[in-house]
Scaffold this active site. Structure first.
Site, PDB file in Angstrom:
ATOM      1  N   ARG A   1     -15.916  -2.228  -2.194  1.00 44.33           N
ATOM      2  CA  ARG A   1     -15.171  -1.007  -2.534  1.00 44.33           C
ATOM      3  C   ARG A   1     -16.087   0.185  -2.806  1.00 44.33           C
ATOM      4  NH1 ARG A   1     -13.160  -5.531  -3.988  1.00 44.33           N
ATOM      5  NH2 ARG A   1     -10.970  -6.027  -3.604  1.00 44.33           N
ATOM      6  N   GLY A   2     -17.170   0.280  -2.025  1.00 49.17           N
ATOM      7  CA  GLY A   2     -18.082   1.410  -2.146  1.00 49.17           C
ATOM      8  C   GLY A   2     -19.256   1.171  -3.062  1.00 49.17           C
ATOM      9  N   PHE A   3     -19.260   0.058  -3.799  1.00 42.88           N
ATOM     10  CA  PHE A   3     -20.338  -0.176  -4.760  1.00 42.88           C
ATOM     11  C   PHE A   3     -21.691  -0.309  -4.067  1.00 42.88           C
ATOM     12  CE2 PHE A   3     -23.050  -2.800  -7.460  1.00 42.88           C
ATOM     13  CZ  PHE A   3     -22.938  -2.147  -8.684  1.00 42.88           C
TER      14      PHE A   3
ATOM     15  N   HIS B   1       0.106 -12.071   1.736  1.00 43.51           N
ATOM     16  CA  HIS B   1      -0.931 -11.347   1.007  1.00 43.51           C
ATOM     17  C   HIS B   1      -1.469 -12.138  -0.191  1.00 43.51           C
ATOM     18  CE1 HIS B   1      -2.172  -6.897   0.115  1.00 43.51           C
ATOM     19  NE2 HIS B   1      -3.199  -7.717   0.180  1.00 43.51           N
TER      20      HIS B   1
ATOM     21  N   SER C   1     -13.579  -5.911   2.186  1.00 47.49           N
ATOM     22  CA  SER C   1     -14.455  -5.247   1.211  1.00 47.49           C
ATOM     23  C   SER C   1     -15.901  -5.717   1.296  1.00 47.49           C
ATOM     24  CB  SER C   1     -13.917  -5.452  -0.208  1.00 47.49           C
ATOM     25  OG  SER C   1     -12.651  -4.872  -0.358  1.00 47.49           O
ATOM     26  N   PRO C   2     -16.526  -5.636   2.467  1.00 53.99           N
ATOM     27  CA  PRO C   2     -17.926  -6.056   2.584  1.00 53.99           C
ATOM     28  C   PRO C   2     -18.880  -5.182   1.784  1.00 53.99           C
ATOM     29  CG  PRO C   2     -17.226  -4.928   4.570  1.00 53.99           C
ATOM     30  CD  PRO C   2     -15.995  -5.136   3.748  1.00 53.99           C
TER      31      PRO C   2
ATOM     32  N   TYR D   1       0.850  -1.192   0.000  1.00 53.99           N
ATOM     33  CA  TYR D   1       0.000   0.000   0.000  1.00 53.99           C
ATOM     34  C   TYR D   1       0.884   1.239   0.000  1.00 53.99           C
ATOM     35  CZ  TYR D   1      -3.618  -3.328   1.470  1.00 53.99           C
ATOM     36  OH  TYR D   1      -4.488  -4.397   1.559  1.00 53.99           O
TER      37      TYR D   1
END
Length: 396
Positions: A357-359, A274, A353-354, A207
């Site tokens: 990613r913002g969708f 990862h 990412s529940p 990151y």
């Protein structure tokens, strides 16, 4: 006579000061209570609006006991549910309750009664304490409710690691999701999360690269490190413009040492591989991680986006505490084999990412609102989700 009047005036001034202090304390408490109530009302209004708009909420997911649902920074920004107001100190930290020895209230009552008999003309100036006690009791009840709303703790896996039930994914603070955010704003956000009980902080060396770990290191200064469970990852890197995955022992140790230095800590609480390097047997990689645990450089090792067979082989070498994977209403293929395997082995599940990613927060309009340097706009949204699901066999 004059000395008696002077004594009464002095006593009156003391009482007036006490009354002013009580009124100020009540005023501060009322302000804090109003903020807490407004936050609750705003949250309820947003939830009601989201239900009418048929937007899925995180609370609608069926969440087993030891599943952690992180939110990354972009999902917090895009969510229709408003975040809490900027760092609101707990009321009891603003107005600490003085500790008094047992029986002191009785002695004080006797003194007040004696003063009342000596100065009957001052009675109208003395406020009644009954309403004050009732208000204080109400405030204490509200404070208990406010504290109860803080994030609780859960056991992650079966190796003894305890974390906050909600985590904070820090990737978007430094990489991939649009322009770089101001460092101090991100540190404030991290402190705000910790203040509200979110102590499971997730980062990775990729990151930035590296800058997100440095950010976390700065945020955890001043005694904050002992309050959190620090998570980072290794294996991913960019070399000559290409994505490279490594899991050989030399790289594993070097990556761990570098992360410890950037985070400015002596030990990493949870260390993920990862992505899986299919050119190196998983037993070899986990063997090196086992040595790092024995040396005290990491407390627990874990995997990210690994297949069920890889998880079983790794767990046979050294206990795997947790497996991170994408699990949401959008991505449910892990339920076929990976989730049952983790449960059978007593491995905790970290669902990343529940909100996709913002969708799930903004639905199809998400891409329209993204900046051109946001990775979600550079790639098709669906492709980006599938891309993140690379598993141990290299399938996408």
């Amino acid at each position: 006579m004059e000395s008696q009047m002077e004594a009464q005036r002095k006593l009156l001034r003391q009482k007036e000061d006490e009354v002013a202090q009580i009124q100020q304390a009540r005023s501060d408490l009322e302000k804090e209570l109003a903020l807490a109530k407004e936050e609750a009302h705003a949250h309820k209004r947003a939830m009601d609006a989201a239900k009418k708009a048929r937007i899925p909420q995180v609370s609608e997911l069926r969440k087993p006991e030891n599943i952690w649902l992180p939110l990354d920074i972009q999902e917090i920004e895009d969510s229709p549910i408003p975040a809490s107001p900027a760092l609101t100190p707990v009321v009891q930290e603003l107005v600490p309750t003085p500790t008094e020895p047992e029986g002191s209230h009785k002695e004080e009552d006797k003194r007040n009664a004696a003063e009342k008999e000596e100065s009957p003309s001052m009675e109208p100036l003395m406020p009644s304490t009954d309403k004050g006690k009732q208000a204080s009791s109400t405030f204490e009840m509200e404070l208990k409710k406010y504290k109860a709303s803080r994030i609780g703790k859960i056991k992650l896996g079966s190796q003894g690691l305890e974390v906050s039930a909600q985590g904070l994914g820090c990737m978007g603070m430094s990489a991939f999701y649009g322009p770089l955010k101001p460092e101090q704003d991100m540190i404030t956000l991290i402190h705000h999360a910790i203040h509200n009980g979110v102590t499971f902080l997730d980062t990775a060396d990729i990151y930035g690269p590296f800058t997100n770990e440095i950010l976390l290191g700065k945020a955890l200064k001043g005694g904050i490190r002992v309050k959190v469970q620090l998570v980072t990852k290794f294996a991913n890197s960019f070399e000559d413009g290409k994505w490279v995955i490594r899991g050989n022992p030399v790289y594993v140790r070097a990556a761990c040492e570098a992360s410890l230095k950037r985070l400015d800590v002596d030990c990493i609480d949870l260390y993920y591989q990862h992505r899986i390097d299919t050119s190196v047997p998983i037993e070899v990689t986990i063997g090196e991680l086992k040595k790092l645990v024995e040396e005290g450089k990491i407390k627990y090792n874990s995997l990210s986006e690994a297949s069920a067979s890889t998880i079983r082989r790794a767990h046979a070498v050294h206990p795997i505490t947790a497996v991170q994977l994408e699990w949401s209403l959008w991505s449910r293929d892990v339920e076929e084999e990976i989730i049952p395997t983790c449960r059978k082995l007593g491995i905790g599940i970290v669902a990343c990412s529940p909100l996709v990613r913002g969708f799930f927060s903004t639905a199809p309009k998400l891409v329209e609102t993204l900046s051109n340097d946001d990775v979600r706009k550079q790639r098709n949204m669906l492709y980006h989700v599938v891309y993140a699901r690379v598993n141990a066999e290299g399938e996408a």
